[in-house]
Design a protein around this motif. Structure first.
Motif, mmCIF file in Angstrom:
data_model
loop_
_atom_site.group_PDB
_atom_site.id
_atom_site.type_symbol
_atom_site.label_atom_id
_atom_site.label_comp_id
_atom_site.label_asym_id
_atom_site.label_seq_id
_atom_site.Cartn_x
_atom_site.Cartn_y
_atom_site.Cartn_z
ATOM 1 N N CYS A 180 0.830 -1.212 0.000
ATOM 2 C CA CYS A 180 0.000 0.000 0.000
ATOM 3 C C CYS A 180 0.862 1.259 0.000
ATOM 4 C CB CYS A 180 -0.924 -0.002 1.213
ATOM 5 S SG CYS A 180 -2.226 -1.251 1.159
ATOM 6 N N MET A 181 1.904 1.280 0.817
ATOM 7 C CA MET A 181 2.758 2.461 0.899
ATOM 8 C C MET A 181 3.477 2.728 -0.423
ATOM 9 S SD MET A 181 2.325 3.884 3.815
ATOM 10 C CE MET A 181 3.726 4.985 4.008
ATOM 11 N N LYS A 182 3.751 1.684 -1.186
ATOM 12 C CA LYS A 182 4.386 1.878 -2.489
ATOM 13 C C LYS A 182 3.462 2.584 -3.470
ATOM 14 C CE LYS A 182 7.686 -1.965 -2.404
ATOM 15 N NZ LYS A 182 8.080 -3.260 -3.025
ATOM 16 N N ARG A 183 2.158 2.522 -3.207
ATOM 17 C CA ARG A 183 1.199 3.185 -4.087
ATOM 18 C C ARG A 183 0.922 4.625 -3.652
ATOM 19 N NH1 ARG A 183 -1.000 -2.171 -4.502
ATOM 20 N NH2 ARG A 183 -2.251 -1.919 -2.606
ATOM 21 N N PHE A 184 1.659 5.113 -2.672
ATOM 22 C CA PHE A 184 1.509 6.496 -2.215
ATOM 23 C C PHE A 184 2.772 7.266 -2.588
ATOM 24 C CE2 PHE A 184 1.765 9.970 0.837
ATOM 25 C CZ PHE A 184 0.475 10.478 0.813
ATOM 26 N N LEU A 185 2.650 8.173 -3.548
ATOM 27 C CA LEU A 185 3.788 8.959 -4.028
ATOM 28 C C LEU A 185 3.691 10.364 -3.453
ATOM 29 C CD1 LEU A 185 6.290 9.201 -5.817
ATOM 30 C CD2 LEU A 185 4.792 9.801 -7.725
ATOM 31 N N TYR A 186 4.636 10.714 -2.587
ATOM 32 C CA TYR A 186 4.622 12.005 -1.890
ATOM 33 C C TYR A 186 5.640 12.948 -2.512
ATOM 34 C CZ TYR A 186 5.438 15.423 1.821
ATOM 35 O OH TYR A 186 5.596 16.585 2.528
ATOM 36 N N LEU A 187 5.182 14.167 -2.836
ATOM 37 C CA LEU A 187 6.048 15.190 -3.413
ATOM 38 C C LEU A 187 5.813 16.505 -2.677
ATOM 39 C CD1 LEU A 187 5.363 14.352 -7.164
ATOM 40 C CD2 LEU A 187 7.445 13.812 -5.904
ATOM 41 N N ARG A 188 6.890 17.224 -2.391
ATOM 42 C CA ARG A 188 6.800 18.493 -1.666
ATOM 43 C C ARG A 188 7.288 19.629 -2.562
ATOM 44 N NH1 ARG A 188 9.363 18.880 4.264
ATOM 45 N NH2 ARG A 188 7.545 17.552 4.642
ATOM 46 N N CYS A 189 6.522 20.724 -2.582
ATOM 47 C CA CYS A 189 6.878 21.896 -3.390
ATOM 48 C C CYS A 189 6.956 23.124 -2.488
ATOM 49 C CB CYS A 189 5.852 22.128 -4.496
ATOM 50 S SG CYS A 189 5.636 20.724 -5.615
ATOM 51 N N TYR A 190 7.915 24.010 -2.787
ATOM 52 C CA TYR A 190 8.149 25.173 -1.943
ATOM 53 C C TYR A 190 7.742 26.491 -2.603
ATOM 54 C CZ TYR A 190 10.823 21.970 0.984
ATOM 55 O OH TYR A 190 11.199 20.926 1.784
ATOM 56 N N ASP A 191 7.430 26.475 -3.888
ATOM 57 C CA ASP A 191 6.953 27.681 -4.561
ATOM 58 C C ASP A 191 6.217 27.279 -5.832
ATOM 59 O OD1 ASP A 191 8.940 27.390 -6.714
ATOM 60 O OD2 ASP A 191 10.389 28.087 -5.228
ATOM 61 N N SER A 192 5.640 28.269 -6.507
ATOM 62 C CA SER A 192 4.808 27.989 -7.679
ATOM 63 C C SER A 192 5.606 27.417 -8.838
ATOM 64 C CB SER A 192 4.094 29.272 -8.121
ATOM 65 O OG SER A 192 3.168 29.689 -7.146
ATOM 66 N N LEU A 193 6.824 27.910 -9.031
ATOM 67 C CA LEU A 193 7.635 27.395 -10.132
ATOM 68 C C LEU A 193 8.026 25.939 -9.903
ATOM 69 C CD1 LEU A 193 9.957 30.426 -10.972
ATOM 70 C CD2 LEU A 193 7.841 29.706 -12.075
ATOM 71 N N GLU A 194 8.283 25.585 -8.644
ATOM 72 C CA GLU A 194 8.585 24.184 -8.346
ATOM 73 C C GLU A 194 7.348 23.317 -8.545
ATOM 74 O OE1 GLU A 194 10.702 21.479 -4.846
ATOM 75 O OE2 GLU A 194 10.455 23.645 -4.588
ATOM 76 N N LEU A 195 6.171 23.866 -8.232
ATOM 77 C CA LEU A 195 4.930 23.140 -8.483
ATOM 78 C C LEU A 195 4.738 22.904 -9.975
ATOM 79 C CD1 LEU A 195 2.184 21.958 -7.716
ATOM 80 C CD2 LEU A 195 1.277 24.289 -7.635
#
Length: 341
Positions: free
Chosen positions: A144-159
């Motif tokens: 189950c955890m392998k099916r959860f992809l976590y991504l963190r963004c710090y500003d709009s351009l990174e998003l």
């Protein structure tokens, strides 16, 4: 148009088997309460709005767990979708341990229900202080955890750059057998005020072209639309309010309030939401479903006589006549949502 170009234009992009697999796989699905009122299907964009804190991230986590869990595993029914979840954290406050604990709790609950009398006998033989050590299915947990992809963004351009690379990330996951289901964005307006204060966001030093606040959001929406054209997924985004109408949140007071305030004309209510809208029109037009959450003046007592905050959840689009009241409980440090009828 020449004959060769015409044949290329009408040439099929997929076989009938692939088409049926895609269409049948895009059926509407229901999430757990309090998001159970409206079925969702690929292409829907759900916006969950509320002040902080109103359990918005908690709702996302519970929905994510439903998506990454399988429907059945080793004869035990878990009721999940077995889909990949892409989680974009924009306010950088996501607690992965909470996700892990809630997932383990769901695994134990489903296993207990599936095994019935055996579980009661096993649980009676375990001391109270050791119940938290009851083993869950480790293989299923990892899957189950392998099916959860976590991504963190710090500003709009990174998003923006993250959205442009999501197609490649999804392809890698699909190669491993995971099919994408939901794109979650925690706090879609996290960068709104920093972008607004900035006169412009320079693309690079040698380019005079700049992105205004409106252009940034329009570009983000366009990237999401491109992603949704290629992949069958639902978008669920949370958004914090900057201003809310001051009317009673107590259930009894709400019943005394005028009928138009709560269940008025759908068109007038859609035009005048109970909060001040600050996102550009391109995002507002992109959203297909809107949910509004507020704190209730009422409190709920748990079994340990602990006062727990209660919340009211209301569907603004599509507009429903019912309002769900729920709490965020905490049992053995395992948080879960519960709808109060």
């Amino acid at each position: 148009m020449g004959e060769h170009e015409a044949r290329g234009w009408i040439r099929s992009d997929e076989t009938a088997k692939q088409m049926l697999s895609r269409v049948l796989g895009d059926r509407a699905f229901l999430l757990l309460p309090p998001l159970h009122r409206v079925p969702l299907r690929a292409g829907n964009v759900v916006e969950i709005t509320g002040s902080s804190p109103t359990a918005k991230t908690q709702i996302l986590i519970q929905a994510a767990i439903t998506c990454i869990l399988p429907k059945t595993w080793n004869g035990v029914h878990y009721g999940g979708l077995e889909k990949l979840v892409l989680f974009l954290d924009l306010d950088c406050r996501f607690d992965v341990l909470r996700l892990s604990d809630m997932l383990k709790n769901r695994l134990l609950e489903a296993y207990r229900i599936g095994n019935g009398a055996w579980w009661q006998l096993e649980e009676s033989n375990v001391k109270t202080q050791d119940k938290s050590k009851i083993v869950y299915d480790e293989e299923l947990y990892v899957s189950c955890m392998k099916r959860f992809l976590y991504l963190r963004c710090y500003d709009s351009l990174e998003l923006l750059s993250t959205l442009k690379t999501l197609h490649y990330r999804i392809r890698l996951q699909e190669a491993c057998g995971s099919q994408v289901g939901v794109l979650m964005i925690d706090s879609i307006g996290a960068f709104h005020w920093t972008d607004r204060l900035s006169s412009s966001l320079a693309l690079d030093k040698n380019n005079r072209k700049s992105l205004s606040l409106t252009n940034v959001v329009e570009t983000i929406v366009q990237e999401m639309k491109k992603l949704m054209q290629v992949h069958s997924l639902v978008v669920i985004a949370t958004k914090a309010t900057i201003y809310e109408e001051k009317y009673p949140t107590n259930e009894n007071n709400r019943n005394i309030s005028s009928h138009s305030d709560l269940f008025g004309n759908p068109s007038s209510k859609a035009q005048q939401p109970p909060f001040r809208e600050f996102m550009p029109s391109s995002w507002q037009a992109f959203v297909t479903h809107k949910i509004f959450i507020r704190k209730s003046d009422d409190h709920h007592k748990s079994l340990g006589q602990q006062n727990l905050s209660a919340y009211l959840l209301e569907w603004l689009q599509p507009q429903l006549s019912s309002i769900d009241r729920f709490i965020v409980d905490d049992v053995s440090k395992l948080s879960h949502l519960q709808v109060l009828l």
